[in-house]
Design an enzyme around this catalytic site. Structure first.
Site, PDB file in Angstrom:
ATOM      1  N   CYS A 143     -12.828   2.345 -29.055  1.00 36.78           N
ATOM      2  CA  CYS A 143     -14.162   2.922 -29.220  1.00 36.78           C
ATOM      3  C   CYS A 143     -14.895   3.019 -27.889  1.00 36.78           C
ATOM      4  O   CYS A 143     -15.853   2.284 -27.636  1.00 36.78           O
ATOM      5  CB  CYS A 143     -14.939   2.115 -30.242  1.00 36.78           C
ATOM      6  SG  CYS A 143     -14.075   2.113 -31.811  1.00 36.78           S
ATOM      7  N   GLU A 144     -14.402   3.877 -27.030  1.00 29.93           N
ATOM      8  CA  GLU A 144     -14.992   4.151 -25.712  1.00 29.93           C
ATOM      9  C   GLU A 144     -14.627   5.589 -25.380  1.00 29.93           C
ATOM     10  O   GLU A 144     -13.463   5.981 -25.580  1.00 29.93           O
ATOM     11  CB  GLU A 144     -14.347   3.284 -24.613  1.00 29.93           C
ATOM     12  CG  GLU A 144     -14.510   1.811 -24.750  1.00 29.93           C
ATOM     13  CD  GLU A 144     -15.820   1.293 -24.169  1.00 29.93           C
ATOM     14  OE1 GLU A 144     -16.471   2.033 -23.389  1.00 29.93           O
ATOM     15  OE2 GLU A 144     -16.175   0.167 -24.510  1.00 29.93           O
ATOM     16  N   GLY A 196       0.773  -1.233   0.000  1.00 35.09           N
ATOM     17  CA  GLY A 196       0.000   0.000   0.000  1.00 35.09           C
ATOM     18  C   GLY A 196       0.802   1.281   0.000  1.00 35.09           C
ATOM     19  O   GLY A 196       0.224   2.367  -0.104  1.00 35.09           O
ATOM     20  N   GLU A 230       4.187  -6.660   1.765  1.00 33.94           N
ATOM     21  CA  GLU A 230       3.761  -7.016   0.403  1.00 33.94           C
ATOM     22  C   GLU A 230       3.677  -5.772  -0.489  1.00 33.94           C
ATOM     23  O   GLU A 230       2.614  -5.475  -1.024  1.00 33.94           O
ATOM     24  CB  GLU A 230       2.366  -7.644   0.434  1.00 33.94           C
ATOM     25  CG  GLU A 230       2.199  -8.844   1.319  1.00 33.94           C
ATOM     26  CD  GLU A 230       0.727  -9.208   1.514  1.00 33.94           C
ATOM     27  OE1 GLU A 230       0.451 -10.395   1.692  1.00 33.94           O
ATOM     28  OE2 GLU A 230      -0.138  -8.294   1.483  1.00 33.94           O
ATOM     29  N   PRO A 231       4.771  -5.074  -0.677  1.00 34.53           N
ATOM     30  CA  PRO A 231       4.691  -3.878  -1.522  1.00 34.53           C
ATOM     31  C   PRO A 231       4.579  -4.264  -2.989  1.00 34.53           C
ATOM     32  O   PRO A 231       5.204  -5.226  -3.439  1.00 34.53           O
ATOM     33  CB  PRO A 231       6.032  -3.178  -1.259  1.00 34.53           C
ATOM     34  CG  PRO A 231       6.969  -4.294  -0.891  1.00 34.53           C
ATOM     35  CD  PRO A 231       6.133  -5.351  -0.204  1.00 34.53           C
ATOM     36  N   TYR A 282      -9.268   4.692 -12.541  1.00 31.15           N
ATOM     37  CA  TYR A 282      -9.121   5.444 -11.282  1.00 31.15           C
ATOM     38  C   TYR A 282      -8.919   6.931 -11.505  1.00 31.15           C
ATOM     39  O   TYR A 282      -8.566   7.641 -10.569  1.00 31.15           O
ATOM     40  CB  TYR A 282      -7.887   4.978 -10.495  1.00 31.15           C
ATOM     41  CG  TYR A 282      -7.671   3.514 -10.334  1.00 31.15           C
ATOM     42  CD1 TYR A 282      -8.641   2.700  -9.751  1.00 31.15           C
ATOM     43  CD2 TYR A 282      -6.461   2.931 -10.717  1.00 31.15           C
ATOM     44  CE1 TYR A 282      -8.399   1.356  -9.574  1.00 31.15           C
ATOM     45  CE2 TYR A 282      -6.225   1.591 -10.533  1.00 31.15           C
ATOM     46  CZ  TYR A 282      -7.198   0.805  -9.968  1.00 31.15           C
ATOM     47  OH  TYR A 282      -6.952  -0.530  -9.791  1.00 31.15           O
TER      48      TYR A 282
HETATM   49  C1  LIG Z   1      -2.642  -5.326  -4.067  1.00 29.38           C
HETATM   50  C2  LIG Z   1      -2.163  -5.857  -2.769  1.00 29.38           C
HETATM   51  C3  LIG Z   1      -0.904  -5.491  -2.286  1.00 29.38           C
HETATM   52  C4  LIG Z   1      -0.015  -4.502  -2.963  1.00 29.38           C
HETATM   53  O1  LIG Z   1      -0.516  -3.211  -2.939  1.00 29.38           O
HETATM   54  P1  LIG Z   1       0.386  -1.990  -3.409  1.00 29.38           P
HETATM   55  O2  LIG Z   1      -0.445  -0.814  -3.175  1.00 29.38           O
HETATM   56  O3  LIG Z   1       0.699  -2.196  -4.833  1.00 29.38           O
HETATM   57  O4  LIG Z   1       1.607  -2.009  -2.551  1.00 29.38           O
HETATM   58  C5  LIG Z   1      -0.469  -6.089  -1.117  1.00 29.38           C
HETATM   59  N1  LIG Z   1      -1.243  -6.981  -0.445  1.00 29.38           N
HETATM   60  C6  LIG Z   1      -2.463  -7.343  -0.874  1.00 29.38           C
HETATM   61  C7  LIG Z   1      -3.238  -8.313  -0.102  1.00 29.38           C
HETATM   62  C8  LIG Z   1      -2.962  -6.784  -2.043  1.00 29.38           C
HETATM   63  O5  LIG Z   1      -4.176  -7.133  -2.466  1.00 29.38           O
END
Ligand SMILES: *Cc1c(COP(=O)(O)O)cnc(C)c1O
Length: 421
Positions: A346-347, A242, A276-277, A319
């Protein structure tokens, strides 16, 4: 222009590391995605270094960019992978990621996906519902295996980002509320084929400030303290991804600043921390290169119509996201004009930039969309029967096509016309 990282101008020409982007365009044709090996690996190293005292497992969220060459580059530098499907598991294995470094998230894992992941021996399932937990138990029993599970907690925190990428509020489909998670821990003996040994939290994406993270992590820590008082053993704490990046004029926290917020919370704890980046590592490591086909002036607007469209880079349509435009050749004396930069699809949603004031564009000009390394190619499609574009990786003065542009044959692969039509 810090979002440029290993992209830069030299004598008015755009370079990726030591390679002139124009040279790649001439070899590969347009449009294409271009990635910098150096930026990818340095962004990983930034997180590794900021958190070195915790020695976390950093699982790159491969939905952001799942090209095998990219994955291999990161895995070779010690990264694990965060997957959300069996397809991603397949890619993770092809990229040489050890299963002991794979974590698996997602609200809709099928029986087959669960079975394949257990057989592969992944580190952890991040479980998002009681129903899923029961399903993993059943499948693990059938396979006579024990599966590691961590519960994804929905901490009900607003991360202050776009609604489509907010995942940790009570009304979102993700994770378990703490009461339900608590109940699961209390009844963990009902799941003899599971080791429920972790807690996971991921509140959303493109979060630029530390506060929402700290708020969520504090809630989770309180929960963990409570669990441990009751005698539950927690080994893994997965803090999700995130981290926000610069697309336009954001001022996101650096990895160091993020660590400064977060480290004090966990220093005295003995959890194995997982991150989890996705975007943080991939976003500014790639650009999307496209060619201007027509300049169309209407009474209302100037349109630059390019050969890349929303099927190639959907983030602006999805987004309303901003990607800076870098001409491959800067022209200091050109006048500046305001364009809507649109694709051939075509959108009316098919735009890559709106009302953008840039140097005057002419048919044939090459432009790059910045910050396209995350959720770019991986979200692309064949809409309008457009072959998906090539992906190119640069390292130093070398470059290579790491995914061929699709052919028309690729477009119809697997299709059949029955004899009775
Ligand atoms: C998408 C996601 C991420 C990565 O998010 P980023 O904003 O790209 O860092 C990490 N963990 C989970 C569970 C996700 O769904």
């Amino acid at each position: 222009m810090s979002k440029m990282h290993d992209f830069h101008y030299q004598d008015g020409e755009l370079y990726c590391e030591s390679v002139r982007v124009q040279d790649i365009a001439e070899r590969v044709g347009t449009p294409f995605y271009l990635y910098s090996h150096k930026t990818f690996t340095e962004h990983l190293a930034k997180i590794q270094s900021a958190f070195r005292s915790l020695k976390p497992l950093i699982c790159f969220s491969m939905k952001a960019n799942s090209n095998l060459a990219v994955l291999r580059s990161l895995v070779k530098k010690g990264a694990g992978l965060d997957i959300v499907s069996s397809g991603e598991l397949f890619r993770a294995k092809k990229a040489g990621c050890p299963p002991s470094k794979i974590v698996y998230a997602g609200v809709g894992k099928t029986d087959l996906e669960i079975e394949e992941a257990i057989r592969a021996g992944i580190l952890l399932f991040n479980v998002e519902s009681i129903q899923e937990l029961g399903r993993i138990q059943k499948i693990a029993k059938k396979l006579r295996k024990k599966a590691n599970v961590s519960l994804r907690i929905n901490p009900d925190v607003d991360p202050g980002t776009h609604a489509h990428i907010t995942t940790g509020k009570a009304e979102s489909k993700f994770g378990l509320d703490m009461d339900t998670a608590h109940l699961i821990f209390m009844r963990s003996d009902q799941y003899p084929h599971l080791s429920i040994c972790g807690v996971h939290v991921h509140i959303g994406s493109q979060i630029v400030k530390g506060e929402p993270f700290v708020k969520a992590f504090r809630k989770v820590l309180l929960f963990l303290t409570h669990l441990e008082k009751e005698g539950h053993r927690i080994k893994y704490l997965n803090l999700g991804g995130g981290l926000g990046i610069i697309y336009s004029d954001e001022r996101p926290q650096t990895a160091e600043q993020f660590a400064k917020h977060v480290l004090p919370l966990f220093r005295s704890k003995k959890y194995k921390i997982i991150f989890e980046p996705g975007r943080f590592i991939a976003g500014n490591s790639g650009i999307f290169v496209s060619r201007v086909i027509y300049i169309k002036r209407t009474k209302a607007k100037n349109f630059a119509i390019i050969d890349g469209g929303m099927n190639d880079l959907i983030r602006p349509a999805l987004y309303d996201s901003f990607h800076d435009i870098w001409p491959l050749h800067q022209n200091g004396t050109a006048k500046r004009l305001t364009y809507d930069v649109v694709g051939p699809i075509c959108e009316s949603g098919d735009f890559l930039a709106k009302q953008r004031t840039i140097q005057e564009l002419k048919p044939g000009d090459l432009i790059a969309f910045a910050s396209a390394g995350a959720y770019g190619f991986s979200m692309s499609s064949n809409y309008n029967a457009r072959p998906r574009v090539a992906e190119v990786l640069v390292r130093g003065s070398r470059f290579e096509i790491v995914r061929q542009r699709e052919t028309y044959k690729d477009l119809i692969r697997g299709e059949r016309i029955p004899s009775w039509v």
